[in-house]
Scaffold this motif. Structure first.
Motif, mmCIF file in Angstrom:
data_model
loop_
_atom_site.group_PDB
_atom_site.id
_atom_site.type_symbol
_atom_site.label_atom_id
_atom_site.label_comp_id
_atom_site.label_asym_id
_atom_site.label_seq_id
_atom_site.Cartn_x
_atom_site.Cartn_y
_atom_site.Cartn_z
ATOM 1 N N TYR A 190 43.188 62.706 -48.900
ATOM 2 C CA TYR A 190 43.957 61.981 -49.908
ATOM 3 C C TYR A 190 43.054 61.666 -51.101
ATOM 4 C CZ TYR A 190 41.919 57.340 -48.974
ATOM 5 O OH TYR A 190 41.074 56.270 -48.871
ATOM 6 N N PHE A 191 43.683 61.430 -52.235
ATOM 7 C CA PHE A 191 42.933 61.158 -53.457
ATOM 8 C C PHE A 191 42.631 59.672 -53.553
ATOM 9 C CE2 PHE A 191 42.753 60.021 -57.979
ATOM 10 C CZ PHE A 191 41.684 60.830 -58.376
ATOM 11 N N ASP A 192 41.323 59.365 -53.693
ATOM 12 C CA ASP A 192 40.869 57.971 -53.766
ATOM 13 C C ASP A 192 40.568 57.628 -55.220
ATOM 14 O OD1 ASP A 192 39.913 55.459 -53.271
ATOM 15 O OD2 ASP A 192 37.991 56.131 -52.451
ATOM 16 N N GLU A 193 41.304 56.662 -55.780
ATOM 17 C CA GLU A 193 41.126 56.319 -57.193
ATOM 18 C C GLU A 193 39.791 55.629 -57.460
ATOM 19 O OE1 GLU A 193 43.391 52.829 -55.349
ATOM 20 O OE2 GLU A 193 43.316 55.013 -55.178
ATOM 21 N N LYS A 194 39.191 55.010 -56.433
ATOM 22 C CA LYS A 194 37.917 54.310 -56.626
ATOM 23 C C LYS A 194 36.768 55.293 -56.858
ATOM 24 C CE LYS A 194 39.159 50.201 -53.968
ATOM 25 N NZ LYS A 194 38.870 49.376 -52.774
ATOM 26 N N THR A 195 36.774 56.375 -56.072
ATOM 27 C CA THR A 195 35.703 57.375 -56.202
ATOM 28 C C THR A 195 36.110 58.545 -57.092
ATOM 29 O OG1 THR A 195 36.467 58.538 -54.228
ATOM 30 C CG2 THR A 195 34.822 56.798 -53.913
ATOM 31 N N ASN A 196 37.408 58.545 -57.494
ATOM 32 C CA ASN A 196 37.952 59.622 -58.321
ATOM 33 C C ASN A 196 37.729 60.996 -57.678
ATOM 34 O OD1 ASN A 196 39.409 60.347 -60.624
ATOM 35 N ND2 ASN A 196 37.523 61.003 -61.679
ATOM 36 N N SER A 197 37.935 61.011 -56.330
ATOM 37 C CA SER A 197 37.734 62.269 -55.602
ATOM 38 C C SER A 197 38.632 62.305 -54.371
ATOM 39 C CB SER A 197 36.273 62.422 -55.178
ATOM 40 O OG SER A 197 35.929 61.378 -54.270
ATOM 41 N N VAL A 198 38.737 63.488 -53.792
ATOM 42 C CA VAL A 198 39.504 63.648 -52.562
ATOM 43 C C VAL A 198 38.609 63.294 -51.375
ATOM 44 C CG1 VAL A 198 40.729 65.267 -51.057
ATOM 45 C CG2 VAL A 198 41.003 65.426 -53.535
ATOM 46 N N VAL A 199 39.061 62.377 -50.544
ATOM 47 C CA VAL A 199 38.283 61.973 -49.367
ATOM 48 C C VAL A 199 39.094 62.256 -48.100
ATOM 49 C CG1 VAL A 199 37.006 60.181 -50.607
ATOM 50 C CG2 VAL A 199 39.144 59.603 -49.469
ATOM 51 N N GLU A 200 38.382 62.285 -47.012
ATOM 52 C CA GLU A 200 39.032 62.588 -45.731
ATOM 53 C C GLU A 200 39.065 61.348 -44.855
ATOM 54 O OE1 GLU A 200 38.229 66.412 -43.410
ATOM 55 O OE2 GLU A 200 37.328 64.897 -42.088
ATOM 56 N N GLU A 201 40.225 61.047 -44.327
ATOM 57 C CA GLU A 201 40.385 59.953 -43.378
ATOM 58 C C GLU A 201 40.820 60.532 -42.029
ATOM 59 O OE1 GLU A 201 39.767 56.787 -43.380
ATOM 60 O OE2 GLU A 201 39.152 56.619 -45.480
ATOM 61 N N LYS A 202 40.482 59.811 -40.975
ATOM 62 C CA LYS A 202 40.877 60.243 -39.635
ATOM 63 C C LYS A 202 42.107 59.456 -39.191
ATOM 64 C CE LYS A 202 36.453 61.918 -37.920
ATOM 65 N NZ LYS A 202 35.857 62.106 -39.241
ATOM 66 N N CYS A 203 43.111 60.178 -38.713
ATOM 67 C CA CYS A 203 44.352 59.550 -38.242
ATOM 68 C C CYS A 203 44.571 59.889 -36.767
ATOM 69 C CB CYS A 203 45.544 60.053 -39.047
ATOM 70 S SG CYS A 203 45.421 59.714 -40.811
#
Length: 497
Positions: free
Chosen positions: A443-456
């Motif tokens: 998902y796109f993280d507005e804080k880092t201005n990059s796509v990050v990966e989360e575990k679900c």
């Protein structure tokens, strides 16, 4: 209509990662003979690939464990050691030992002494457990300390009673079986005292309990004294500091099973079940009747060596097998009210007397044959209309019919009356086709201005609706449980109101 009043006290828990445990209290009924009907409806997501081809009734029964036992008699520690209490297993054991000391002997006296000491151990353990549970859940410094001080007095009383019982056994010339039973009781109670006091010490250590310092020191002293006592007696339930305790849990489990055996009934699976084969036998008979009628008709119309006769006979045999299979399915669905897969006779072990039986039935339920009340309860927590269409499920029903003759139970037992029916269901076969538990999601993280990966976590909801009644009370009562599972087993349990 969903009833809120219960006739069976139920408890649900995860016994381990793969097994759900259901406990039902079967209370003593005014009618001397009672019949309990309990139906478990399992709703499984279609994505788990559960069907008649992938999951059979034999797999279901292989994955269930069943126990039936008496509920531990409710006798407080104070009343347990009161000399005037005729129902106390301690007093009954001492009385038997007095008879043995006077020269009376026999297997009945020996078995009575053994049974009473086992029952004594079960009651002491239940009192220790309940006291520690009460203290741990009670808020308030004063109440916690008052109950803990009372527990210390009860433990000292127990130690004095066991010491006098030990002296009596040694001096009265008791049999080796009675001595072995006492030493098992002695070791088990010593271990339980140590374990439950350790729980309280940890409760204080974790700042969840507010015990006075002197009280904590007394607990620590008793724990160490019990450990040293077991060492001095040569008991096996002593942990090796820094070593591999490969024997400890085995022996602890053995002691627990031996002492609690005074509460367990003896279920014996019946090998003879003629009714179960009635449906398939009728189906086979009707199918054969069809084939014979077609054969007689063909013989009356065509010559035996003609092509038409041969074709008709071959087709009749093809349809005969199909008719047999169709009728077997129809009978299995329509006759479950009085047919069963297996029957277990419940026996009172001390007197080898049959006091009841349990009949079990397993069947898949097509959506069109699901009872309306069960369907309503299953849908009751749907928040949006799309949920019903999106949640495609397979449903199977497990039915238990429990018959108990309380007249016979009352004949043999004045203290053990309420029964607990314990069932353990394994979900291991349900989740064989589940996807991996942890799934990465970008998902796109507005804080880092990059796509990050989360575990679900990928979760599966297995819903269970329980419907039950008794012969005396025809109204149905209900329980609803949601088993949230992953590929690795049970994730959590939720009771749905």
């Amino acid at each position: 209509m969903l009833e809120k009043e219960d006739i069976l006290d139920s408890k649900f828990s995860a016994h381990d990662r793969h097994r759900l445990e259901v406990k039902l209290d079967l209370e003593f009924q005014k009618d001397k003979k009672s019949l309990y009907n309990i139906e478990y409806y399992f709703f499984l997501p279609q994505s788990l690939n559960i069907s008649q081809e992938s999951y059979s009734k034999e797999q279901f029964y292989a994955g269930t464990q069943h126990y039936i036992r008496f509920k531990t008699p409710d006798i407080s520690m104070e009343k347990l050691f009161m000399p005037a209490n005729e129902l106390s297993p301690f007093n009954k054991a001492m009385k038997v030992l007095d008879e043995i000391s006077s020269g009376i002997s026999g297997s009945f006296l020996e078995e009575t002494a053994v049974d009473e000491m086992k029952l004594l151990g079960s009651i002491i353990r239940a009192n220790l457990r309940d006291a520690v549970e009460y203290i741990s859940k009670t808020s308030g410094h004063i109440l916690q300390n008052q109950r803990a001080e009372l527990l210390m007095r009860e433990i000292r009383l127990t130690q004095e009673a066991l010491s006098s019982l030990k002296e009596k056994i040694i001096s009265c010339g008791a049999s080796q079986k009675i001595k072995d039973t006492f030493f098992a009781l002695d070791e088990y109670i010593s271990l339980m005292i140590g374990e439950y006091l350790t729980d309280l010490i940890k409760c204080r250590q974790d700042k969840k309990c507010e015990f006075e310092e002197d009280l904590v020191k007394e607990m620590q002293t008793i724990v160490l004294a019990q450990r040293n006592y077991r060492k001095a007696m040569g008991y096996s339930s002593v942990l090796k500091n820094g070593g591999i305790n490969d024997h400890f849990l085995y022996w602890r489990g053995l002691l627990k099973k031996f002492i609690s055996s005074a509460l367990y009934l003896n279920p014996q699976l019946s090998d003879l079940n003629l009714l179960t084969h009635t449906g398939p036998a009728i189906a086979a008979g009707l199918a054969m009747l069809f084939a014979i009628i077609v054969t007689i008709y063909a013989q009356s119309k065509y010559a035996i060596n003609s092509a038409a006769f041969v074709i008709i006979i071959v087709l009749s045999y093809i349809f005969k097998d199909r008719i047999k299979d169709w009728l077997k399915i129809i009978f299995s669905k329509k006759m479950t009210a009085w047919l069963y897969d297996r029957k277990t006779n419940v026996t009172e072990p001390a007197h080898n007397s049959r006091i009841g039986y349990i009949k079990e039935t397993f069947s898949y339920i097509p959506a069109g044959l699901l009872p309306e009340d069960i369907k309503k309860i299953r849908k009751s927590d749907n928040k949006k209309s799309i949920e019903e269409e999106a949640k495609t499920e397979r449903v199977f029903k497990y039915k238990r019919e429990i018959f108990l003759n309380f007249e016979k139970i009352e004949k043999y037992h004045k203290r053990r009356k309420t029964l607990i029916d314990i069932l353990r269901f394994s979900i291991a076969d349900f989740i064989k086709h589940a996807d991996e538990e942890i799934v990465p999601y970008d998902y796109f993280d507005e804080k880092t201005n990059s796509v990050v990966e989360e575990k679900c976590s990928r979760l599966y909801h297995i819903n269970l609706v329980i419907r039950y009644n008794t012969k005396e009370r025809k109204t149905y009562y209900y329980e609803r449980l949601r088993i949230i599972a992953t590929k690795n087993g049970i994730y959590s349990l939720q009771e749905v109101k």
